[in-house]
Scaffold this active site. Structure first.
Site, mmCIF file in Angstrom:
data_model
loop_
_atom_site.group_PDB
_atom_site.id
_atom_site.type_symbol
_atom_site.label_atom_id
_atom_site.label_comp_id
_atom_site.label_asym_id
_atom_site.label_seq_id
_atom_site.Cartn_x
_atom_site.Cartn_y
_atom_site.Cartn_z
ATOM 1 N N HIS A 1 1.047 -1.002 -0.013
ATOM 2 C CA HIS A 1 -0.152 0.020 -0.182
ATOM 3 C C HIS A 1 0.875 1.310 -0.059
ATOM 4 C CE1 HIS A 1 -3.826 1.848 0.586
ATOM 5 N NE2 HIS A 1 -3.427 2.771 1.519
ATOM 6 N N SER B 1 -6.608 4.762 9.784
ATOM 7 C CA SER B 1 -7.205 4.809 8.645
ATOM 8 C C SER B 1 -6.531 3.614 7.635
ATOM 9 C CB SER B 1 -7.301 6.000 7.971
ATOM 10 O OG SER B 1 -7.765 5.867 6.626
ATOM 11 N N ASP C 1 -14.100 3.787 8.956
ATOM 12 C CA ASP C 1 -13.111 4.552 8.084
ATOM 13 C C ASP C 1 -13.746 5.186 7.087
ATOM 14 O OD1 ASP C 1 -10.254 5.557 7.478
ATOM 15 O OD2 ASP C 1 -10.732 4.320 5.496
ATOM 16 N N ARG D 1 -12.963 13.729 8.105
ATOM 17 C CA ARG D 1 -11.532 14.407 8.128
ATOM 18 C C ARG D 1 -11.291 14.972 6.841
ATOM 19 N NH1 ARG D 1 -7.889 9.486 7.938
ATOM 20 N NH2 ARG D 1 -6.125 10.970 7.997
ATOM 21 N N LYS E 1 -7.968 -0.951 6.923
ATOM 22 C CA LYS E 1 -8.382 -1.500 5.890
ATOM 23 C C LYS E 1 -7.388 -2.690 5.337
ATOM 24 C CE LYS E 1 -8.457 2.730 4.157
ATOM 25 N NZ LYS E 1 -8.495 4.071 3.690
#
Ligand code: URA
Length: 453
Positions: A84, A185, A163, A170, A189
């Site tokens: 990621h 966050s 989230d 946010r 996930k």
């Protein structure tokens, strides 16, 4: 809800810089998910967290609460590894890294995001391939992963729904750039996908959410610690984002550059980072002796064309038109291009990478509001990179736009030459390193490996 707290008291506690308990945090997040806690109360708590921080225990507690707000997958074998990125401009490594790792035997469960602010999104980019399905149920995701070894889908409402709500809040309350909130966050996930290990590409530089290297290091540490507490093998790679990665920025253009890279004709920075990330995945999967050995293995499947074939398979299995690999005209394209030319001789010494990303959004390659529809065809190619020598009149960037957008392209070109791309008389003494730091931690081992480059 088991125990009852008061939202007011919890917000007040954090406002007054006190530490929240695990029970208070999970009660708040459960309440938000079920609708019992109002958005304005969550927003107030987010601002208190942004200003006064969360320590390690509180960060783990909010990650845990967000993770269990939805379904949680769990693969038992070490070979399930994901990668990621915290997001950047021209960051298309997923399309190269996932096939490289999968061609080496790693199982890659990739749940990616859409564009955010000035940064492009993996899901938006892959959707420029006609027919490619990014919305698949979690059951089909698992089935496809087991059979095919690599799946790339978008965020589903089944994964970490808390989230989704928190992120939206946010985004409109100026609370994005918070290390504990970014950690929770991303990790809620990623942990829900069930991979045994995660390679995180943490961007730093003026095109990244963590512009300062010291903040990127803190985020890397926070992400590693959180992953370890959830028994995941973790590698964090801090990489430079003070210029777009590769040359292409824009959805279709980035898919073409990814395919070119899988054909061993990609830009050197994109190729280097992709090999490093894939090498990390192969190492965490236990399929290489070291990160370096993982990179060698990734290079082998790049050279043999096996990774390109994996990408073809991935497109096929998710309903996309894989003929795009051999025929780029099947991807959305603009009718026109506009060349941005250098106004003087010199060397490229600085780029405002965030501003460059915003130009792509302005052309329609990203969203200014959530309801916007992405234009896959638009974007630009950077013909010059940091450190390059340029002559007056040489092309710095080529904007891909529609005929109707020529006036916008001209304005963008002016912004690029006047503000966003700095040309100085003297060359940079040394170009910033692309890969700044690599750290690996195995959940079951205590040894930490740090590599600074
Ligand atoms: N990506 C995420 O998913 N969340 C953040 O907070 C930042 C980047």
């Amino acid at each position: 809800m088991k125990q009852t707290f008061s939202a007011y008291n919890i917000i007040q506690k954090k406002r007054d810089k006190e530490k929240l308990t695990k029970d208070e945090i999970s009660w708040f997040i459960e309440g938000l998910t079920s609708g019992e806690i109002a958005d304005y109360q969550m927003s107030a708590l987010l601002m208190a967290i942004y200003l006064n921080g969360f320590d390690k225990d509180e960060t783990i507690a909010i990650t845990d609460a967000m993770l269990y707000s939805g379904k949680v997958l769990n693969f038992s074998e070490q070979i399930y590894i994901d990668k990621h990125s915290t997001g950047g401009v021209g960051d298309k490594t997923s399309f190269i890294v996932a096939p490289l790792a999968a061609a080496c035997g790693v199982k890659v469960p990739m749940i990616a995001g859409r564009g955010l602010g000035h940064t492009g999104g993996t899901v938006d980019k892959i959707e420029s391939i006609k027919g490619f399905k990014t919305e698949i149920s979690l059951d089909d995701f698992v089935k496809l992963l087991k059979e095919r070894g690599v799946v790339l889908i978008g965020q589903t409402s089944e994964i970490a729904p808390a989230d989704k709500k928190i992120y939206a809040l946010r985004d409109v309350t100026a609370t994005i750039e918070s290390i504990p909130l970014i950690t929770a966050s991303i990790m809620s996930k990623k942990l829900a996908e069930g991979a045994k290990g995660i390679v995180m590409d943490i961007k730093t530089g003026n095109g990244a959410f963590m512009a300062k290297l010291s903040d990127a290091k803190k985020l890397a540490e926070s992400i590693r610690q959180t992953g370890l507490r959830f028994d995941k093998n973790m590698m964090t790679i801090i990489s430079d984002m003070s210029e777009p990665l590769g040359n292409a920025v824009g959805n279709s253009l980035e898919i073409i550059e990814s395919i070119e890279t899988l054909k061993s004709r990609g830009p050197t920075d994109l190729t280097e980072l992709s090999l490093s990330l894939a090498g990390g995945m192969i190492y965490l999967a236990g399929l290489a002796k070291s990160h370096k050995d993982g990179i060698v293995k990734a290079q082998t499947v790049l050279d043999s064309g096996a990774a390109l074939e994996k990408f073809r398979e991935l497109i096929d299995h998710q309903g996309g038109d894989s003929r795009v690999i051999d025929d780029y005209t099947l991807l959305p394209q603009t009718q026109s291009t506009y060349e941005v030319k250098a106004q003087k001789n010199g060397f490229v010494t600085k780029m405002d990478c965030k501003a460059l990303g915003m130009h792509c959004v302005r052309l329609g390659g990203g969203r200014q509001k959530t309801s916007d529809v992405i234009d896959f065809a638009v974007g630009f190619i950077m013909n010059k990179k940091l450190g390059d020598k340029v002559k007056k009149g040489e092309v710095l960037a080529t904007i891909h736009c529609h005929d109707s957008q020529m006036a916008i392209a001209k304005e963008i070109g002016e912004a690029m030459t006047k503000k966003d791309i700095t040309i100085a008389a003297t060359k940079l003494r040394s170009k910033k390193k692309l890969i700044i730091e690599v750290q690996t931690k195995f959940a079951t081992k205590t040894k930490t490996k740090t590599k600074k480059r």
